[in-house]
Design a protein around this motif. Structure first.
Motif, PDB file in Angstrom:
ATOM      1  N   LEU A   1       7.887   8.804   0.721  1.00 24.03           N
ATOM      2  CA  LEU A   1       7.457   7.635  -0.048  1.00 24.03           C
ATOM      3  C   LEU A   1       7.082   8.010  -1.474  1.00 24.03           C
TER       4      LEU A   1
ATOM      5  N   CYS B   1       3.097  -2.830  -7.777  1.00 27.74           N
ATOM      6  CA  CYS B   1       4.173  -3.049  -6.818  1.00 27.74           C
ATOM      7  C   CYS B   1       3.549  -3.284  -5.449  1.00 27.74           C
TER       8      CYS B   1
ATOM      9  N   TYR C   1      10.264   8.593  -3.366  1.00 26.36           N
ATOM     10  CA  TYR C   1      10.910   7.321  -3.705  1.00 26.36           C
ATOM     11  C   TYR C   1      10.216   6.659  -4.885  1.00 26.36           C
ATOM     12  N   MET C   2       8.893   6.644  -4.876  1.00 29.14           N
ATOM     13  CA  MET C   2       8.142   5.991  -5.953  1.00 29.14           C
ATOM     14  C   MET C   2       8.336   6.696  -7.285  1.00 29.14           C
TER      15      MET C   2
ATOM     16  N   LEU D   1       4.208  -2.155  -1.454  1.00 28.28           N
ATOM     17  CA  LEU D   1       4.911  -1.447  -0.387  1.00 28.28           C
ATOM     18  C   LEU D   1       4.590  -2.168   0.910  1.00 28.28           C
ATOM     19  N   TRP D   2       5.619  -2.768   1.505  1.00 30.57           N
ATOM     20  CA  TRP D   2       5.441  -3.607   2.683  1.00 30.57           C
ATOM     21  C   TRP D   2       5.898  -2.825   3.919  1.00 30.57           C
TER      22      TRP D   2
ATOM     23  N   LEU E   1      -0.516  -1.802  -0.677  1.00 31.54           N
ATOM     24  CA  LEU E   1       0.091  -1.335   0.559  1.00 31.54           C
ATOM     25  C   LEU E   1      -0.257  -2.347   1.645  1.00 31.54           C
TER      26      LEU E   1
ATOM     27  N   GLU F   1      14.186  -0.572   1.567  1.00 32.05           N
ATOM     28  CA  GLU F   1      14.177   0.440   0.512  1.00 32.05           C
ATOM     29  C   GLU F   1      13.906   1.829   1.078  1.00 32.05           C
TER      30      GLU F   1
ATOM     31  N   ILE G   1       8.827  -3.244  -2.119  1.00 30.21           N
ATOM     32  CA  ILE G   1       9.454  -2.102  -1.459  1.00 30.21           C
ATOM     33  C   ILE G   1       9.240  -2.249   0.037  1.00 30.21           C
ATOM     34  N   GLU G   2      10.321  -2.542   0.734  1.00 35.01           N
ATOM     35  CA  GLU G   2      10.232  -2.709   2.183  1.00 35.01           C
ATOM     36  C   GLU G   2      10.328  -1.336   2.843  1.00 35.01           C
ATOM     37  N   VAL G   3       9.270  -0.974   3.572  1.00 31.30           N
ATOM     38  CA  VAL G   3       9.217   0.315   4.263  1.00 31.30           C
ATOM     39  C   VAL G   3       9.308   0.018   5.759  1.00 31.30           C
TER      40      VAL G   3
END
Length: 199
Positions: A187, A26, A190-191, A28-29, A101, A170, A125-127
């Motif tokens: 985080l 995945c 969430y994951m 994570l952005w 990441l 997200e 996944i937009e952080v």
């Protein structure tokens, strides 16, 4: 696009590369203003995932501009190209089965959407580091806000260049009120919830 280029399929599939690592790939952005905590939180999460035995790779805005994107400036057009390159690199790392990441200001919603569209549903996944500008400017870890206010830096996000905040990220974190540990725990939680990791 160059002509006479044909896509070459690999013998080892994306799923097989992820399976051997016992994880789900995945991206994570991490997006937010300069000084919002993107690199700090991404680094802390990277360490936490590594300690749990996961295979990750961290892409940071400043680091990438030392190599892959050193030919780009900070005009709107260059920012778009910067994010396009990072999106493609992130996709390659994810295809290798990694948890990626990426910590970039990425101020334009269209650019972040472009990267999201490179990934299967649920893998982007937009952080959003939703830290107030006043806090970011007070921190000013690289002295960039001061230079921007004095006119020494042009096209600086949050000062004379816009930042388009995500409308439905997200994960949303505000490092003006959350500690690094609290952000990482959010985080990780969430994951786990999304079954990307098992703890």
């Amino acid at each position: 696009m160059a002509e006479n280029i044909v896509w070459h399929d690999h013998k080892v599939t994306r799923a097989e590369r992820a399976s051997i690592k016992n994880q789900k790939p995945c991206l994570l952005w991490f997006t937010g203003l300069s000084g919002s905590g993107k690199s700090t939180i991404a680094n802390a999460l990277d360490v936490a995932l590594y300690q749990r035995g996961y295979h990750t790779f961290l892409l940071d805005g400043d680091n990438v501009r030392h190599g892959l994107c050193r030919d780009l400036g900070f005009s709107d057009e260059d920012r778009v190209e910067n994010i396009r390159r990072i999106g493609e690199i992130s996709k390659l790392f994810a295809d290798a089965g990694l948890i990626v990441l990426s910590a970039f200001i990425s101020p334009f919603a269209s650019d972040r959407r472009m990267v999201r569209n490179l990934f299967p549903e649920g893998e982007f996944i937009e952080v959003y580091l939703d830290t107030p500008l006043e806090t970011c400017e007070a921190r000013d870890p690289k002295g960039l806000y001061e230079k921007a206010r004095q006119g020494e830096i042009r096209h600086f996000t949050g000062i004379d260049s816009p930042y388009e905040a995500p409308s439905h990220p997200e994960v949303r974190l505000d490092t003006s009120v959350m500690s690094v540990d609290a952000c990482v725990e959010s985080l990780i939680t969430y994951m786990v919830f999304r079954e990307l990791i098992t703890r």
